[in-house]
Each structure stands twice: as C-alpha cells, then as structure tokens.
Scaffold this motif. Sequence first.
Motif, PDB file in Angstrom:
ATOM      1  N   ILE A   1       0.840  -1.202   0.000  1.00 52.51           N
ATOM      2  CA  ILE A   1       0.000   0.000   0.000  1.00 52.51           C
ATOM      3  C   ILE A   1       0.874   1.250   0.000  1.00 52.51           C
ATOM      4  O   ILE A   1       0.603   2.221  -0.724  1.00 52.51           O
ATOM      5  N   ASP A   2       1.942   1.238   0.799  1.00 52.72           N
ATOM      6  CA  ASP A   2       2.845   2.383   0.851  1.00 52.72           C
ATOM      7  C   ASP A   2       3.532   2.602  -0.497  1.00 52.72           C
ATOM      8  O   ASP A   2       3.734   3.743  -0.931  1.00 52.72           O
ATOM      9  N   THR A   3       3.897   1.510  -1.177  1.00 48.55           N
ATOM     10  CA  THR A   3       4.510   1.627  -2.498  1.00 48.55           C
ATOM     11  C   THR A   3       3.542   2.258  -3.486  1.00 48.55           C
ATOM     12  O   THR A   3       3.921   3.127  -4.286  1.00 48.55           O
ATOM     13  N   TRP A   4       2.280   1.823  -3.421  1.00 49.11           N
ATOM     14  CA  TRP A   4       1.222   2.373  -4.294  1.00 49.11           C
ATOM     15  C   TRP A   4       1.074   3.879  -4.055  1.00 49.11           C
ATOM     16  O   TRP A   4       1.089   4.667  -5.007  1.00 49.11           O
ATOM     17  N   MET A   5       0.945   4.272  -2.818  1.00 51.40           N
ATOM     18  CA  MET A   5       0.792   5.692  -2.504  1.00 51.40           C
ATOM     19  C   MET A   5       2.063   6.484  -2.841  1.00 51.40           C
ATOM     20  O   MET A   5       1.999   7.647  -3.219  1.00 51.40           O
ATOM     21  N   GLY A   6       3.203   5.834  -2.740  1.00 50.51           N
ATOM     22  CA  GLY A   6       4.463   6.505  -3.001  1.00 50.51           C
ATOM     23  C   GLY A   6       4.685   6.853  -4.456  1.00 50.51           C
ATOM     24  O   GLY A   6       5.636   7.574  -4.779  1.00 50.51           O
ATOM     25  N   ARG A   7       3.856   6.348  -5.356  1.00 52.40           N
ATOM     26  CA  ARG A   7       4.000   6.674  -6.772  1.00 52.40           C
ATOM     27  C   ARG A   7       3.401   8.023  -7.120  1.00 52.40           C
ATOM     28  O   ARG A   7       3.542   8.496  -8.265  1.00 52.40           O
TER      29      ARG A   7
ATOM     30  N   GLN B   1      -5.373  12.929   2.780  1.00 54.34           N
ATOM     31  CA  GLN B   1      -5.421  12.125   1.563  1.00 54.34           C
ATOM     32  C   GLN B   1      -5.147  10.656   1.868  1.00 54.34           C
ATOM     33  O   GLN B   1      -5.797   9.765   1.314  1.00 54.34           O
ATOM     34  N   ARG B   2      -4.209  10.420   2.736  1.00 58.19           N
ATOM     35  CA  ARG B   2      -3.878   9.042   3.096  1.00 58.19           C
ATOM     36  C   ARG B   2      -5.061   8.357   3.770  1.00 58.19           C
ATOM     37  O   ARG B   2      -5.375   7.202   3.458  1.00 58.19           O
ATOM     38  N   ARG B   3      -5.729   9.071   4.697  1.00 63.02           N
ATOM     39  CA  ARG B   3      -6.898   8.490   5.359  1.00 63.02           C
ATOM     40  C   ARG B   3      -7.998   8.193   4.337  1.00 63.02           C
ATOM     41  O   ARG B   3      -8.665   7.157   4.422  1.00 63.02           O
ATOM     42  N   ALA B   4      -8.183   9.092   3.360  1.00 63.78           N
ATOM     43  CA  ALA B   4      -9.212   8.878   2.343  1.00 63.78           C
ATOM     44  C   ALA B   4      -8.895   7.659   1.479  1.00 63.78           C
ATOM     45  O   ALA B   4      -9.788   6.853   1.157  1.00 63.78           O
ATOM     46  N   LEU B   5      -7.627   7.503   1.117  1.00 59.99           N
ATOM     47  CA  LEU B   5      -7.239   6.347   0.303  1.00 59.99           C
ATOM     48  C   LEU B   5      -7.401   5.048   1.075  1.00 59.99           C
ATOM     49  O   LEU B   5      -7.872   4.032   0.536  1.00 59.99           O
ATOM     50  N   LEU B   6      -7.018   5.037   2.346  1.00 63.05           N
ATOM     51  CA  LEU B   6      -7.171   3.832   3.177  1.00 63.05           C
ATOM     52  C   LEU B   6      -8.643   3.500   3.368  1.00 63.05           C
ATOM     53  O   LEU B   6      -9.026   2.319   3.370  1.00 63.05           O
TER      54      LEU B   6
END
Length: 414
Positions: free
Chosen positions: A259-265, A274-279
């Motif tokens: 998940i961190d790799t996905w968001m890191g792109r 934004q992170r809370r919304a994606l999770l």
Amino acid sequence: MKEAGADLSEGAADATLDPADLRTVLGHYPTGIAVVAAVGPAGPIGMLVGSFTSVSLEPPLVAFLPQKDSKSYAELRNATQFCVNILSADQEPLCRGFASKEAVDKWAGVEWSPSPSGAPRLDEAVAWIDCTHERTVDAGDHDIVLGRVQALGVTNPVLPLLFYQGGYGRFHSGSLVVPPEEDLLGPIQKADIARPELERLATELNVNCGLQANVGPSLVFIATASPGDGRSILQVGRRMPHVPPVGSPFVAWSDQAAIDTWMGRLLETPTSEQRRALLAGLERVRERGYSVAVQSPDFIAALSDLRNIDSQAANAEREIVRLVASLEGLYEPASLDLTQGRSVRLLGAPIFSPAGKVEMVVQLWDLPPHLTAAEVFSRATRLRAAARAIESMLAAQTHALTPASQPQSTLGRY
C-alpha cells in the motif's frame, strides 16, 4: 479469381498437430486488418482479412490468404480487380460489421469512392492498394491470392487497427505502451483461459469488459470484450500508471508495504487527510468485494486530456501520473446513491490466485448513466460471479487447487 499456379497443400498432414494449438500459438502474433473490396454484379462486395501482406517490389505484388469456404470469399473469388483498404484504429465498428456473419448488408452506411480500377476505396481508411488479380495458389484450407499493384496511396495517416489475442486494438508508443522488458507471458496465458467468461459477461450485461493485470508499476489491459454492437473503448496492451486512486483492488488485500509503495508513486507525498481517504477507499473495496469509479465532468475531462498526451514528450509520464491522481474523490464512494449528475462508470472485481494474491481484475466499463444503487449492486454481483468463475477456470487449468480448498479460498474473500 481462378485458381492457378503451384499447389502448397500436397503431402501428408501431421496427425500429431492439434489445429487448436496452432491457432493459439499464432494468436500471439498481432496482425493488421484490411477490407479487400471489389465490384460484383449487384454492387460492392468485400471481405475482412487479417492476412494481407506485401510480397514483392519488382514486380509489385501483394497477397491475402482467404479461407476457401468463406462466404465472402465466394463472392470475391472471380474478381479480376480489387482494392485492399487498410483499416484505421477508429474503424473498429466498420470492422465488426464486415466480420459479422449475421449482417444482411455489410455495406449499409459504409462510405466509399471508386479506386482507379473502380473497386471500392473506403473513406477514412489509412491506405489503399489497387490491384489486378495475378494468380491464386492452393494452400491447404486457404488460398494465397496474389495481386499486382496498379495504384496506391495513404489517405488517412493515423494509427492502424490491429488484431491480437482475439481482440482489437492499436499500436501505442512511448509511455502508453507496455515496455518490452515487462513479462506479460503469464498474464496473457491466463487471459486466454478467462476469455470465454469475459465475452459472456460483455454480452449478458451489454457493456465493455476488460481484464487488467498489474505489471510492475503499470496496469495493463490483457484482454477485452465488447457487447458486439461496435462500441469499444478498451484496447489490449493499453496501460496506465498504477497510481492512487486507480488499481485499488490490486492493493486492497495486500500488506502495508504494498500500500505504501502504491501511494508513493504519487508525484507529491499524500497529506494525512489524503492518506486516510485512500485507506478508507481500500476498506470499502474489501467490504464490497469490488471497486467503483464515478463518472463526472472532471472524470470525462481527465480522460480526454489523457488521450491527447503526446506519449513521446519528455514529461509525458509525469503528466499522465498527474492526471490519474486528479481522479481522487471519484473512486470508492461511500454511497452508491449518487447525486448532482454523477453516476457509476466502472466496476472492478479482483481475481485471486490460489495463494490469495490478486493477480487480475475483471472490469465493467461505460455503464449506463444514472443507475440506481440496486442496479449497480446487481451488476456488481454478476461481475463478482464472473471473477469467481475465472478463478475456477484458472484452477482447473493449472490443477493448483484441490476440491476441498477451492471453495474456502474463494468465498472467504467475498
């Protein structure tokens, strides 16, 4: 076109060679699509071919290889002059019309003008090659029809239509095509197995369907199916960066590192909000068992901009990532009761490997506008059933699952 010349069909057939295997292997070779057209006693005649090829420069010869028992070829067989029309990628509806075995008049609505020989030259075709029949060579269950080129020209210099792995598409260069070093052999083999279910789904729900794989940092369409009415918005080989918010089913069941790799792109580090919304979106995917994308004016504008990007430009990859990231808020809505002109455009259900990893996602695209929540749920239920059916088809092919473990590994995730 009277048969003459050498006979290539002599000799005993290899009884150990399965025609289905031959078709499967050769299906891995992409071919262009052309309409060979002539004028018959009652008007224009023509047939769709994927076997057109150049033969010789001196003399100028080309060829196509029709199946002997083709009804379209029966009409074309005695033509002494014909015109080969190279179809453009935007002429897929016309292509499907000529390919249909049910079409009463394949020329209805088709715009054309006479070539120098008088044979039909299709409007909007990439190029045309006007020929006189040279000779026909017997080649097993096909003929090799040779034509001597009399005139030719490029009238619409755009991307040509291609046929590959049972689907239509177009060539894309640069950042919008799968890099040659990526290993797509495994996903494509699985797509072959899944194709019957994909086609059933497209026909039953009357929508475009796609099978998507996660290849490195990209999402790649490895198979598509359309409802048969000429509507097609998906292209085999088309890819986009696996960047939030797209591709959530591929990471919803993954560990935190993935998940961190996905968001890191993303081009910029996501804020805490934004992170809370994606999770939260990933949690909804897990709860529902499928992903949802919402259509809105912003979504349509982003897709339009995406298609207009010059894939050869130095900043193309960054621009594509920026546009994909701009879709934030249009994926995994909290409620399917949408308002303010928004409607569900896309649904995607995961296909799990025996080990519990999401290896593909089957998608419904271009859904009818303004579906109710109940209508969306009905289509999602059928989509999830298709995903389970594909899992079973893959398991039966590889014998990777035992009868006792298969239901548990599938039902426990939905």
